[in-house]
Scaffold this motif. Structure first.
Motif, PDB file in Angstrom:
ATOM      1  N   THR A 164       0.830  -1.205   0.000  1.00 25.29           N
ATOM      2  CA  THR A 164       0.000   0.000   0.000  1.00 25.29           C
ATOM      3  C   THR A 164       0.865   1.255   0.000  1.00 25.29           C
ATOM      4  OG1 THR A 164      -1.644  -1.250   1.256  1.00 25.29           O
ATOM      5  CG2 THR A 164      -1.963   1.118   1.111  1.00 25.29           C
ATOM      6  N   LYS A 217      -4.111  -1.545  -5.186  1.00 24.09           N
ATOM      7  CA  LYS A 217      -5.199  -1.370  -4.216  1.00 24.09           C
ATOM      8  C   LYS A 217      -6.346  -2.322  -4.478  1.00 24.09           C
ATOM      9  CE  LYS A 217      -5.685   1.493  -1.443  1.00 24.09           C
ATOM     10  NZ  LYS A 217      -5.453   1.476   0.023  1.00 24.09           N
ATOM     11  N   HIS A 224      -1.064  -8.587  -6.573  1.00 26.32           N
ATOM     12  CA  HIS A 224      -2.109  -9.079  -5.682  1.00 26.32           C
ATOM     13  C   HIS A 224      -1.615  -9.782  -4.427  1.00 26.32           C
ATOM     14  CE1 HIS A 224      -0.695 -12.523  -7.929  1.00 26.32           C
ATOM     15  NE2 HIS A 224      -1.179 -13.283  -6.964  1.00 26.32           N
ATOM     16  N   GLN A 227      -3.021  -9.369  -0.861  1.00 21.01           N
ATOM     17  CA  GLN A 227      -4.453  -9.459  -0.557  1.00 21.01           C
ATOM     18  C   GLN A 227      -4.879 -10.741   0.157  1.00 21.01           C
ATOM     19  OE1 GLN A 227      -7.024 -11.401  -2.306  1.00 21.01           O
ATOM     20  NE2 GLN A 227      -8.675  -9.986  -2.826  1.00 21.01           N
ATOM     21  N   TYR A 231      -6.490 -10.277   3.857  1.00 23.30           N
ATOM     22  CA  TYR A 231      -7.882 -10.663   4.071  1.00 23.30           C
ATOM     23  C   TYR A 231      -7.977 -11.884   4.972  1.00 23.30           C
ATOM     24  CZ  TYR A 231      -9.515  -7.600   0.266  1.00 23.30           C
ATOM     25  OH  TYR A 231      -9.814  -6.529  -0.528  1.00 23.30           O
ATOM     26  N   GLY A 243     -12.006  -5.228   2.515  1.00 25.03           N
ATOM     27  CA  GLY A 243     -12.393  -5.774   1.221  1.00 25.03           C
ATOM     28  C   GLY A 243     -13.646  -5.149   0.654  1.00 25.03           C
ATOM     29  N   SER A 247     -10.806  -1.234  -0.440  1.00 28.67           N
ATOM     30  CA  SER A 247     -10.203  -1.641  -1.712  1.00 28.67           C
ATOM     31  C   SER A 247     -10.907  -1.019  -2.914  1.00 28.67           C
ATOM     32  CB  SER A 247     -10.221  -3.169  -1.834  1.00 28.67           C
ATOM     33  OG  SER A 247     -11.553  -3.648  -1.934  1.00 28.67           O
TER      34      SER A 247
END
Length: 513
Positions: A164, A217, A224, A227, A231, A243, A247
């Motif tokens: 990020t 993002k 990815h 993520q 999550y 999520g 995002s």
């Protein structure tokens, strides 16, 4: 009103950073504060005209004039649905948090600070103000994962922070370069930047900076890898917020700064984005088929749906863009519902592995309401008609097939495979026999049920009456599509083989009738 909404979010973050440590009491006050923010957001509907594409309730104050930064806010059909989504999920994430939450003051203040970042970003009409809101949610979400996450929360939070932060750096570089090259005098005002016609040689590198930032993002393949870990290790309540709402700033940014600021460059890279969309959709779906941990399964499922979103943005037709806005809202609601239900199942049963669950639909000793809602959420994610996920994907596929038929087929295949892993999940977790020794679960309390019920009713209501969702953004989507080189469809179609059939794209009113 827009300033009041930002002040409410920032004020709540400040207020909850001080006070006592009575977790249950602070939770009730946090729910009340989040409810107030949601009411403020809903009140914006009363004075909003969907037919007007230009920003409404706009304000523009000099903030740092020497740096070309204005405190400029506005509301349009792109930001309004996402603002309502973010406000609703902030409330439900707090309501889904345990009543005995550890370190409650810090916990709730961080949630409100992340919400304030989302509100600022969605309302901003100044590029640098957007960057500030975009960055504001970084540290709160990092702390929410690293303090209250799962066993591997440290590594997941660090990966989230690094990715990020890179996204923020790319966005900042793109913002500064765009302002320097586009405006005289120097300004970050979106209204001014949109009137500048940069040569394609400058548009392309600037656009690629923004695309890379927002691809992280969303996320898209190959950006990815943060993520699934984030999550999977975040608490269910924080996964709902991350999520379901945060995002979506990636999709919003591609709308606001990709299509609008660099239209010629966007049309140039659109075929590549369509290929990336199909790859992301299939990659996420195929990886979801391999998962047994429910939260990671939903994480990869989310990636597949974000590929469909990118397909719509690449196509650039009014119908596809309308579907993309609906997709962000629909996906946010469904994803939040899935995470909320997974959190409830884990708290009651002590597990969230698909292969360790069985008989949840048992009406006597199981979790029939929770399992029933899980079944409905799975159907919504798979795009079953009558639920909100269907209308969003239907609009996207209708609006994109004439432009990118093979990429659309890939995304349709990924959508079809969604039903496969959810059927497997429902079959193993919800049906079958309960173990007489282990299945001695407590009942789900009303405070644990109502956030899921609210989300489920919203998913069903917007699926039955989709016009209630899409009408707010029709004017803005038409304006964004008109800003792209016309006809974008013809430009792309000419590069395809003459043997490839090209079908007309229907209007939104024709689809909904």
């Amino acid at each position: 009103m827009l300033v009041a909404l930002i002040a409410a979010a920032l004020g709540s973050a400040l207020l909850f950073s001080v006070g006592g440590d009575d977790s249950a009491k602070l939770r009730r006050w946090a729910i009340a504060a989040a409810g107030g923010i949601l009411l403020l957001a809903v009140s914006l509907l009363t004075g909003f005209d969907p037919a007007i594409a230009t920003p409404q309730l706009a304000i523009d104050w000099d903030w740092l004039p020497a740096l070309g930064i204005h405190f400029s806010l506005g509301l349009d059909g792109l930001s309004l649905p996402l603002l309502l989504l973010a406000s609703l999920l902030t409330l439900l994430a707090i309501a889904s948090s345990p009543a005995d939450q550890s370190r409650p003051r810090l916990y709730y203040s961080l949630i409100f600070l992340a919400a304030a970042g989302m509100v600022i970003s969605l309302l901003s009409r100044d590029l640098m103000l957007f960057v500030l809101g975009y960055e504001l949610e970084l540290i709160p979400v990092y702390l929410l994962i690293s303090i209250w996450g799962g066993e591997q929360r440290g590594a997941a939070a660090t990966r989230f922070l690094i990715f990020t932060a890179i996204s923020g750096i790319l966005l900042l570089l793109g913002a500064i370069a765009t302002a320097v090259l586009s405006s005289q005098p120097f300004s970050f005002s979106l209204d001014q930047l949109q009137t500048v016609d940069l040569p394609l040689a400058l548009q392309l590198p600037l656009l690629l900076l923004f695309v890379a930032a927002f691809a992280i993002k969303l996320p898209l393949v190959p950006f990815h890898s943060w993520q699934p870990a984030a999550y999977g290790q975040a608490s269910p309540a924080i996964a709902m917020l991350l999520g379901g709402a945060i995002s979506k700033l990636g999709g919003y940014g591609l709308f606001r700064f990709g299509c609008s600021l660099f239209p010629e460059a966007w049309s140039l890279i659109a075929p590549s984005l369509a290929v990336l969309a199909a790859i992301t959709a299939l990659y996420g779906t195929l990886n979801a088929l391999r998962q047994t941990d429910l939260q990671r399964l939903v994480a990869f499922s989310s990636m597949g749906h974000m590929g469909t979103l990118l397909l719509a943005l690449a196509a650039g037709t009014p119908l596809a863009l309308q579907g993309a806005i609906a997709q962000m809202v629909a996906h946010g609601l469904i994803l939040a519902l899935l995470f909320q239900l997974i959190g409830t199942i884990e708290r009651v049963t002590g597990r969230r592995d698909r292969d360790q669950l069985s008989g949840l639909l048992n009406p006597i000793r199981g979790l029939p309401l929770t399992a029933g809602l899980l079944l409905m959420a799975a159907m919504a994610s798979a795009g079953i008609p009558g639920l909100v996920g269907f209308i969003a994907e239907f609009l996207i596929f209708q609006g994109s097939f004439a432009i990118f038929p093979w990429a659309t087929v890939g995304c349709i295949a990924a959508s079809g495979l969604t039903a496969v892993y959810f059927v497997s999940l429902i079959n193993r977790a919800c049906f079958g026999k309960l173990d007489n020794q282990e299945a001695r679960w407590r009942s789900v309390s009303a405070s644990e049920r109502w956030p899921a019920v609210v989300l489920a009713l919203t998913v069903m209501a917007l699926g039955i009456a989709p016009q209630a969702l899409v009408r707010w953004s029709e004017g803005s989507s038409l304006a964004i599509a008109a800003h792209l080189p016309q006809p974008l469809q013809s430009t792309i179609a000419e590069g395809r083989s003459r043997s490839t059939p090209v079908f007309p794209t229907p209007s939104l009113s024709a689809v909904l009738q």
